[in-house]
Write a protein that holds these residues in place. Sequence first.
Motif, PDB file in Angstrom:
ATOM      1  N   ILE A  38       0.763  -1.169  -0.031  1.00 29.26           N
ATOM      2  CA  ILE A  38      -0.103  -0.027   0.048  1.00 29.26           C
ATOM      3  C   ILE A  38       0.997   1.328  -0.234  1.00 29.26           C
ATOM      4  O   ILE A  38       0.645   2.141  -0.637  1.00 29.26           O
ATOM      5  N   LEU A  39       1.710   1.401   0.973  1.00 26.02           N
ATOM      6  CA  LEU A  39       2.757   2.332   0.894  1.00 26.02           C
ATOM      7  C   LEU A  39       3.478   2.595  -0.516  1.00 26.02           C
ATOM      8  O   LEU A  39       3.672   3.739  -0.930  1.00 26.02           O
ATOM      9  N   THR A  40       3.905   1.486  -0.999  1.00 26.49           N
ATOM     10  CA  THR A  40       4.720   1.895  -2.357  1.00 26.49           C
ATOM     11  C   THR A  40       3.684   2.374  -3.380  1.00 26.49           C
ATOM     12  O   THR A  40       3.893   3.247  -4.256  1.00 26.49           O
ATOM     13  N   LEU A  41       2.448   1.774  -3.323  1.00 28.62           N
ATOM     14  CA  LEU A  41       1.440   2.533  -4.276  1.00 28.62           C
ATOM     15  C   LEU A  41       1.010   3.854  -3.989  1.00 28.62           C
ATOM     16  O   LEU A  41       1.217   4.872  -4.911  1.00 28.62           O
ATOM     17  N   LEU A  42       1.014   4.447  -2.679  1.00 25.67           N
ATOM     18  CA  LEU A  42       0.834   5.492  -2.416  1.00 25.67           C
ATOM     19  C   LEU A  42       1.770   6.727  -2.570  1.00 25.67           C
ATOM     20  O   LEU A  42       1.695   7.751  -2.607  1.00 25.67           O
ATOM     21  N   GLN A  43       3.212   6.149  -2.769  1.00 29.02           N
ATOM     22  CA  GLN A  43       4.325   6.849  -2.780  1.00 29.02           C
ATOM     23  C   GLN A  43       4.307   7.550  -4.190  1.00 29.02           C
ATOM     24  O   GLN A  43       4.840   8.595  -4.466  1.00 29.02           O
ATOM     25  N   ILE A  54      -4.125  10.231  -8.360  1.00 28.88           N
ATOM     26  CA  ILE A  54      -4.601  10.422  -7.105  1.00 28.88           C
ATOM     27  C   ILE A  54      -5.749   9.231  -6.740  1.00 28.88           C
ATOM     28  O   ILE A  54      -5.938   8.590  -5.902  1.00 28.88           O
ATOM     29  N   PRO A  55      -7.159   9.666  -7.640  1.00 26.28           N
ATOM     30  CA  PRO A  55      -8.269   8.841  -7.316  1.00 26.28           C
ATOM     31  C   PRO A  55      -7.988   7.256  -7.642  1.00 26.28           C
ATOM     32  O   PRO A  55      -8.398   6.432  -6.875  1.00 26.28           O
ATOM     33  N   LYS A  56      -7.276   7.281  -8.698  1.00 27.15           N
ATOM     34  CA  LYS A  56      -7.077   5.716  -9.209  1.00 27.15           C
ATOM     35  C   LYS A  56      -6.121   5.099  -7.836  1.00 27.15           C
ATOM     36  O   LYS A  56      -6.358   3.884  -7.562  1.00 27.15           O
ATOM     37  N   LYS A  57      -4.953   5.782  -7.494  1.00 29.77           N
ATOM     38  CA  LYS A  57      -4.471   5.081  -6.239  1.00 29.77           C
ATOM     39  C   LYS A  57      -5.036   4.996  -5.025  1.00 29.77           C
ATOM     40  O   LYS A  57      -4.699   3.776  -4.341  1.00 29.77           O
ATOM     41  N   CYS A  58      -5.929   5.779  -4.876  1.00 30.86           N
ATOM     42  CA  CYS A  58      -6.901   5.649  -3.376  1.00 30.86           C
ATOM     43  C   CYS A  58      -7.773   4.503  -3.764  1.00 30.86           C
ATOM     44  O   CYS A  58      -7.683   3.826  -2.786  1.00 30.86           O
ATOM     45  N   GLN A  59      -8.220   4.465  -4.899  1.00 30.04           N
ATOM     46  CA  GLN A  59      -9.117   3.334  -5.115  1.00 30.04           C
ATOM     47  C   GLN A  59      -8.486   1.873  -4.998  1.00 30.04           C
ATOM     48  O   GLN A  59      -8.867   1.057  -4.457  1.00 30.04           O
TER      49      GLN A  59
END
Length: 229
Positions: A38-43, A54-59
């Motif tokens: 999750i961290l790697t994705l949000l970074q 941002i919306p796609k990463k949050c989803q």
Amino acid sequence: MSVSDMFIALQGVLTADQDIREEIRREVQALEQTAREILTLLQGVHQGAGFQDIPKKCQKAREHFGTVRTQLESLKTKFPADQYYRFHEHWRFVLQRLVFLAAFVVYLESETLVTREAVAEILGIEADRERGFHLDIEDYLSGVLTLASELARLAVNSVTAGDYSRPLRISTFINELDSGFRLLNLKNDSLRKRYDGLKYDVKKIEEVVYDLSIRGLNKEATVGAGGEK
């Protein structure tokens, strides 16, 4: 009962306890791996192109939290329900990390502070300690403080990406967060030290905002503030 029998019985208790701790460690390792994903994705939001995604990463992150809920559900079964704090140290760090990640997702989605109850719901655990495996208040606060550090970094990277209004909004949010923490009488030494670091995050963001002001970019940010975040 002989002394030998007494110690044999004690060894049985120790072995059972060690077995529980080993099972907990395995579950926690799985949680840590999911948290890293999750961290790697949000970074990715710190990269220039990441702001548009941002919306796609949050989803995607919320989909990963489905795995977290399954893993936490399994963790609950590895120890007696009334012994949460006996084994709490095993999952304390990863739970704080997950709180931060959940809080970061909610902030990116709505630029608001997630409540402890909402984090507990995201993680699939309880907010009320009387109901079993729950989100301890200090774990929640630690995760929120980690969010502050992440947002200080985001403020800097926003300027690099040409988003001059985001640091202003982050500054407002962090100052509100700081004011909230000032209302608390923190007794926990570890949490107190973490909170002491918040003033550096506030200062770092203030420097970003000041730099925007000196360069005249804060006016541009204010004009665009009525548009899309």
